[in-house]
Design a protein around this motif. Structure first.
Motif, PDB file in Angstrom:
ATOM      1  N   ASP A   1      75.330-141.533 -80.438  1.00 46.25           N
ATOM      2  CA  ASP A   1      75.042-140.764 -81.581  1.00 46.25           C
ATOM      3  C   ASP A   1      76.087-140.622 -82.516  1.00 46.25           C
ATOM      4  OD1 ASP A   1      74.245-139.729 -83.470  1.00 46.25           O
ATOM      5  OD2 ASP A   1      72.972-138.295 -82.136  1.00 46.25           O
ATOM      6  N   PRO A   2      76.335-141.570 -83.658  1.00 40.65           N
ATOM      7  CA  PRO A   2      77.498-141.014 -84.754  1.00 40.65           C
ATOM      8  C   PRO A   2      77.268-139.465 -84.792  1.00 40.65           C
ATOM      9  CG  PRO A   2      76.517-141.907 -85.480  1.00 40.65           C
ATOM     10  CD  PRO A   2      75.330-142.429 -84.479  1.00 40.65           C
ATOM     11  N   ALA A   3      76.384-138.427 -84.560  1.00 35.61           N
ATOM     12  CA  ALA A   3      76.290-136.792 -85.076  1.00 35.61           C
ATOM     13  C   ALA A   3      77.036-136.063 -84.189  1.00 35.61           C
ATOM     14  CB  ALA A   3      74.565-136.441 -85.083  1.00 35.61           C
ATOM     15  N   ARG A   4      76.842-136.681 -82.316  1.00 33.25           N
ATOM     16  CA  ARG A   4      77.357-135.851 -81.569  1.00 33.25           C
ATOM     17  C   ARG A   4      78.971-137.018 -80.880  1.00 33.25           C
ATOM     18  NH1 ARG A   4      73.836-132.960 -77.621  1.00 33.25           N
ATOM     19  NH2 ARG A   4      71.993-132.767 -79.642  1.00 33.25           N
ATOM     20  N   SER A   5      79.278-138.327 -80.876  1.00 31.28           N
ATOM     21  CA  SER A   5      80.500-138.546 -80.812  1.00 31.28           C
ATOM     22  C   SER A   5      81.407-138.773 -82.050  1.00 31.28           C
ATOM     23  CB  SER A   5      80.549-140.326 -80.505  1.00 31.28           C
ATOM     24  OG  SER A   5      81.081-140.851 -80.505  1.00 31.28           O
ATOM     25  N   VAL A  58      73.867-148.659 -92.813  1.00 28.83           N
ATOM     26  CA  VAL A  58      72.542-148.383 -92.088  1.00 28.83           C
ATOM     27  C   VAL A  58      73.174-148.695 -90.978  1.00 28.83           C
ATOM     28  CG1 VAL A  58      69.828-148.443 -91.982  1.00 28.83           C
ATOM     29  CG2 VAL A  58      70.790-148.367 -94.297  1.00 28.83           C
ATOM     30  N   VAL A  59      72.460-147.424 -89.454  1.00 31.60           N
ATOM     31  CA  VAL A  59      72.539-147.925 -87.641  1.00 31.60           C
ATOM     32  C   VAL A  59      71.792-146.975 -87.489  1.00 31.60           C
ATOM     33  CG1 VAL A  59      74.260-146.988 -86.789  1.00 31.60           C
ATOM     34  CG2 VAL A  59      74.845-147.807 -88.717  1.00 31.60           C
ATOM     35  N   PRO A 112      68.199-134.855 -80.617  1.00 31.05           N
ATOM     36  CA  PRO A 112      68.140-134.087 -81.443  1.00 31.05           C
ATOM     37  C   PRO A 112      67.569-131.978 -81.037  1.00 31.05           C
ATOM     38  CG  PRO A 112      65.868-133.967 -82.409  1.00 31.05           C
ATOM     39  CD  PRO A 112      66.669-135.522 -81.519  1.00 31.05           C
ATOM     40  N   SER A 113      66.997-131.632 -79.537  1.00 30.63           N
ATOM     41  CA  SER A 113      66.908-130.711 -78.609  1.00 30.63           C
ATOM     42  C   SER A 113      66.729-131.368 -77.770  1.00 30.63           C
ATOM     43  CB  SER A 113      65.504-130.377 -79.724  1.00 30.63           C
ATOM     44  OG  SER A 113      64.341-131.115 -79.777  1.00 30.63           O
ATOM     45  N   THR A 114      66.931-130.504 -76.727  1.00 31.91           N
ATOM     46  CA  THR A 114      66.295-130.292 -75.355  1.00 31.91           C
ATOM     47  C   THR A 114      64.710-131.228 -74.954  1.00 31.91           C
ATOM     48  OG1 THR A 114      67.760-128.761 -74.970  1.00 31.91           O
ATOM     49  CG2 THR A 114      66.410-129.588 -72.842  1.00 31.91           C
ATOM     50  N   ASN A 115      65.424-132.269 -73.983  1.00 31.39           N
ATOM     51  CA  ASN A 115      64.339-133.387 -73.664  1.00 31.39           C
ATOM     52  C   ASN A 115      62.903-134.083 -75.297  1.00 31.39           C
ATOM     53  OD1 ASN A 115      65.213-132.741 -71.528  1.00 31.39           O
ATOM     54  ND2 ASN A 115      63.743-131.115 -71.075  1.00 31.39           N
ATOM     55  N   THR A 116      64.433-134.478 -75.834  1.00 35.73           N
ATOM     56  CA  THR A 116      63.418-134.880 -77.585  1.00 35.73           C
ATOM     57  C   THR A 116      64.759-136.045 -77.694  1.00 35.73           C
ATOM     58  OG1 THR A 116      62.782-132.561 -78.785  1.00 35.73           O
ATOM     59  CG2 THR A 116      62.690-133.958 -79.650  1.00 35.73           C
ATOM     60  N   TYR A 117      63.440-137.133 -77.438  1.00 35.08           N
ATOM     61  CA  TYR A 117      64.719-138.655 -77.965  1.00 35.08           C
ATOM     62  C   TYR A 117      63.843-138.810 -78.939  1.00 35.08           C
ATOM     63  CZ  TYR A 117      67.399-137.197 -74.023  1.00 35.08           C
ATOM     64  OH  TYR A 117      68.188-136.800 -72.981  1.00 35.08           O
ATOM     65  N   PHE A 118      65.080-139.446 -80.360  1.00 40.08           N
ATOM     66  CA  PHE A 118      64.409-140.063 -80.947  1.00 40.08           C
ATOM     67  C   PHE A 118      64.752-141.654 -80.645  1.00 40.08           C
ATOM     68  CE2 PHE A 118      62.905-136.342 -82.385  1.00 40.08           C
ATOM     69  CZ  PHE A 118      61.916-135.923 -82.590  1.00 40.08           C
ATOM     70  N   ASN A 119      63.855-142.626 -81.110  1.00 40.82           N
ATOM     71  CA  ASN A 119      65.060-144.033 -81.634  1.00 40.82           C
ATOM     72  C   ASN A 119      65.299-143.945 -83.549  1.00 40.82           C
ATOM     73  OD1 ASN A 119      65.424-146.450 -82.006  1.00 40.82           O
ATOM     74  ND2 ASN A 119      64.186-147.469 -81.354  1.00 40.82           N
ATOM     75  N   THR A 120      66.247-143.732 -83.639  1.00 39.27           N
ATOM     76  CA  THR A 120      66.924-143.385 -84.759  1.00 39.27           C
ATOM     77  C   THR A 120      67.945-144.183 -85.756  1.00 39.27           C
ATOM     78  OG1 THR A 120      66.755-141.360 -84.386  1.00 39.27           O
ATOM     79  CG2 THR A 120      68.063-141.225 -86.589  1.00 39.27           C
ATOM     80  N   SER A 121      67.181-144.762 -87.508  1.00 39.78           N
ATOM     81  CA  SER A 121      67.792-144.522 -88.003  1.00 39.78           C
ATOM     82  C   SER A 121      68.774-143.757 -88.948  1.00 39.78           C
ATOM     83  CB  SER A 121      67.558-146.217 -88.761  1.00 39.78           C
ATOM     84  OG  SER A 121      67.812-147.342 -89.414  1.00 39.78           O
ATOM     85  N   LEU A 122      70.171-144.283 -89.505  1.00 39.03           N
ATOM     86  CA  LEU A 122      70.972-143.794 -90.575  1.00 39.03           C
ATOM     87  C   LEU A 122      71.265-144.227 -91.359  1.00 39.03           C
ATOM     88  CD1 LEU A 122      73.650-141.875 -86.528  1.00 39.03           C
ATOM     89  CD2 LEU A 122      70.916-141.089 -88.034  1.00 39.03           C
ATOM     90  N   LEU A 123      71.461-143.205 -92.095  1.00 43.97           N
ATOM     91  CA  LEU A 123      72.251-143.753 -93.864  1.00 43.97           C
ATOM     92  C   LEU A 123      73.392-143.378 -93.582  1.00 43.97           C
ATOM     93  CD1 LEU A 123      72.222-145.541 -96.522  1.00 43.97           C
ATOM     94  CD2 LEU A 123      71.061-143.609 -97.337  1.00 43.97           C
ATOM     95  N   TRP A 124      74.760-143.573 -93.712  1.00 45.94           N
ATOM     96  CA  TRP A 124      75.580-143.214 -93.374  1.00 45.94           C
ATOM     97  C   TRP A 124      76.511-143.409 -94.669  1.00 45.94           C
ATOM     98  CZ3 TRP A 124      76.928-140.629 -88.559  1.00 45.94           C
ATOM     99  CH2 TRP A 124      78.842-139.694 -89.237  1.00 45.94           C
ATOM    100  N   LYS A 125      77.607-142.238 -94.493  1.00 43.69           N
ATOM    101  CA  LYS A 125      78.291-142.664 -95.958  1.00 43.69           C
ATOM    102  C   LYS A 125      79.544-141.695 -95.492  1.00 43.69           C
ATOM    103  CE  LYS A 125      74.702-142.898 -99.832  1.00 43.69           C
ATOM    104  NZ  LYS A 125      75.022-142.540-100.850  1.00 43.69           N
ATOM    105  N   GLY A 155      83.127-139.927 -95.331  1.00 47.50           N
ATOM    106  CA  GLY A 155      83.066-138.142 -95.664  1.00 47.50           C
ATOM    107  C   GLY A 155      81.983-137.496 -95.511  1.00 47.50           C
ATOM    108  N   SER A 156      80.053-138.174 -95.729  1.00 45.37           N
ATOM    109  CA  SER A 156      79.157-136.981 -95.819  1.00 45.37           C
ATOM    110  C   SER A 156      78.512-137.366 -94.007  1.00 45.37           C
ATOM    111  CB  SER A 156      78.563-138.063 -96.545  1.00 45.37           C
ATOM    112  OG  SER A 156      79.209-137.576 -98.229  1.00 45.37           O
ATOM    113  N   GLY A 157      78.399-138.609 -93.598  1.00 49.85           N
ATOM    114  CA  GLY A 157      78.498-138.250 -92.308  1.00 49.85           C
ATOM    115  C   GLY A 157      76.948-139.250 -92.902  1.00 49.85           C
ATOM    116  N   ALA A 158      76.096-138.532 -91.819  1.00 44.92           N
ATOM    117  CA  ALA A 158      74.693-139.210 -91.868  1.00 44.92           C
ATOM    118  C   ALA A 158      73.573-138.571 -92.900  1.00 44.92           C
ATOM    119  CB  ALA A 158      73.760-138.776 -90.287  1.00 44.92           C
ATOM    120  N   VAL A 159      73.688-138.946 -94.236  1.00 45.62           N
ATOM    121  CA  VAL A 159      72.879-138.046 -95.007  1.00 45.62           C
ATOM    122  C   VAL A 159      71.512-138.661 -95.020  1.00 45.62           C
ATOM    123  CG1 VAL A 159      74.741-138.485 -96.429  1.00 45.62           C
ATOM    124  CG2 VAL A 159      73.653-140.239 -96.717  1.00 45.62           C
TER     125      VAL A 159
END
Length: 522
Positions: free
Chosen positions: A280-284, A303-304, A310-323, A325-329
């Motif tokens: 997860d690029p938000a954590r790695s 688009v990745v 996002p929280s303990t024991n809550t998982y999502f299969n997610t698609s991120l829009l990544w730019k 310098g801005s990260g996941a927008v």
């Protein structure tokens, strides 16, 4: 001269019970033959016919058994790809569940066949009404199992066998359920013509030809486009299956390596598949840095697909829009996680039955509630993750949210070189035609393709080979007739079947006799 059947006469079976069982089994196999990878689409009509003929004249118990055999012969073959990684138990459980629904639908169809002469004694009226009701009941069964239980399993609908047939263009007018209805109606009408000797043979032949021509003669809806977007999609060809022994970061590494080969290409966006980054690029920091470098160098957003927590024991299969310098927008969380693969319903109950299998599903993914589109530098892209592409509600939501193109990210590594990825690509092709939107279907391992709004292939990557595809993808914003009508077509088609069933029940001689004999009350 039209023969009026005896109102109380019981419809005789077309064949003995043992032959009906064999016919239904053959019908199930024929149904599957119309789907990829065999993809011999006319055989689906033969399969529908064999199933329907085997039900004529059957009582409820016999129809249930006939339907169960026909259903299992279809589903057992159609989803055999489940056994590759998950083994026989999930395959058997899902095939039996779907076969039970198939059998219940068969009972209702048999009831209508049995009571039709008493409900519509005039031949011409019965020729009109009976096929409509039969097709409506088949469509209703498909519609219900597509959404229930546990979100349903929208797979194996007869429409999905027609992605490369002349009937495919009809989905732009009447949607998936509408084409299923037309297919079953046509077969039921031809069967009823054959069973109606009161109509002259020449007349029957003329009516049959007219019905076939009428269903084929509908012109394709012209899907208007408004410009294009240059899109790159990358297939890293990594074993991203659930039980892969890969090291953390391997999927990201393979996707990055293949993207580096197109670093000098001028594109508007780059699309990676579902789980395209296993970190997860938000954590790695490693994943974030790699995406920043690629996005900055190519001057394009990415688009990745990844897994977010996002929280303990809550998982999502997610698609991120990544730019860069801005990260996941922006992000999209999968709306239709797959039961028994991405989450375990009634975990405690099933663990008591098959503990080893249940514990293979180590985490439960939550259902997403985000909107379904990204605004990618002015291009509104609908986002679909894996089985989302089969979900009619998700497709309508994407178009309703303003999607001009659909990015269908998927990970087919769990199913190996089986029919599954081709079946899913066929659904994506039909979805493009239905919505009038180009679909970029990008997989970790294949089959990946860019599909035009008319269903034509624009570009593709060979399955199980690393590669990329770059194309000027047509954009569209106008609703097709099917998306404009939404779920209304399905409701009307199913409603006709259920209303006809209710009418045959109300008009049945035994019920009318009971009403006549009931004492009057003041």
């Amino acid at each position: 001269m039209h023969v009026v059947p005896s109102i109380g006469a019981r419809v005789r079976p077309v064949m003995p019970f043992w032959l009906a069982l064999l016919t239904a089994a053959a019908g199930g196999v024929a149904l599957d033959t119309g789907f990829p990878d065999k993809n011999i689409w006319p055989v689906t009509f033969v399969g529908i016919g064999l199933v329907l003929v085997s039900l004529i004249g059957r009582r409820a118990s016999g129809a249930f058994l006939v339907g169960l055999v026909g259903g299992f012969s279809f589903w057992g073959v159609h989803i055999f790809w489940l056994t590759l990684y998950l083994g026989p138990i999930p395959w058997l459980a899902l095939a039996i569940l779907q076969s039970l629904f198939f059998a219940l639908g068969a009972v209702l169809i048999a009831v209508v066949y049995g009571r039709a002469p008493g409900t519509w004694p005039r031949t011409r009226i019965r020729l009109v009404m009976l096929p409509v009701v039969i097709a409506g009941l088949w469509t209703a069964r498909e519609a219900i199992t597509a959404v229930w239980p546990e979100g349903g399993f929208s797979w194996g609908r007869v429409v999905f066998s027609q992605s490369e047939s002349p009937y495919a263009s009809l989905v732009a007018w009447i949607g998936f359920s509408g084409l299923s209805f037309v297919m079953v109606w046509l077969v039921a009408f031809l069967i009823e013509l054959a069973r109606t000797p009161a109509v002259l043979a020449k007349t029957r032949a003329l009516w049959a030809a007219t019905a076939i021509v009428a269903t084929l003669a509908v012109p394709a809806w012209y899907a208007p486009t408004e410009g294009s977007s240059r899109i790159a999609a990358v297939q890293g060809n990594t074993d991203a299956s659930l039980f892969s022994e890969r090291a953390a970061g391997d999927v990201l590494s393979d996707q990055t390596a293949e993207t580096l080969k197109i670093l000098d290409q001028k594109v508007d966006m780059v699309v990676w598949p579902e789980n395209g980054s296993d970190l997860d690029p938000a954590r790695s920091t490693l994943a974030a840095n790699q995406l920043d470098y690629l996005s900055e160098t190519m001057n394009a957003p990415f688009v990745v697909g990844t897994i977010t927590n996002p929280s303990t024991n809550t998982y999502f299969n997610t698609s991120l829009l990544w730019k860069a310098g801005s990260g996941a927008v922006d992000y999209y969380d999968k709306r239709h996680p797959v039961p028994f693969a991405e989450y375990m319903p009634a975990r405690a109950v099933f663990r008591a039955i098959v503990p080893d299998l249940v514990d293979l599903v180590t985490r439960d993914y939550a259902k997403g509630t985000t909107d379904t589109v990204f605004d990618i530098d002015g291009v509104v892209a609908g986002i679909s993750i894996c089985f989302d592409i089969t979900d009619d509600a998700v497709a309508r939501a994407m178009v309703g949210d303003g999607a001009e193109v659909i990015l269908a990210q998927t990970n087919n590594a769990d199913f190996g070189k089986t029919d599954e990825n081709l079946q899913q690509l066929a659904i994506a092709r039909l979805r493009a035609i239905e919505t009038g939107r180009s679909v970029v279907n990008i997989s970790t391992v294949g089959t990946s393709a860019i599909i035009a709004p008319d269903g034509a292939s624009i570009a593709a990557i060979r399955p199980y080979e690393a590669g990329s595809m770059i194309a000027d993808v047509p954009l569209a914003s106008q609703d097709s007739p099917a998306t404009r009508l939404g779920g209304g077509i399905e409701l009307v088609a199913s409603g006709l079947g259920l209303a006809g069933l209710a009418l045959t029940w109300a008009a049945h001689p035994s019920r009318r006799r009971a009403q006549r004999q009931a004492p009057r009350t003041s």
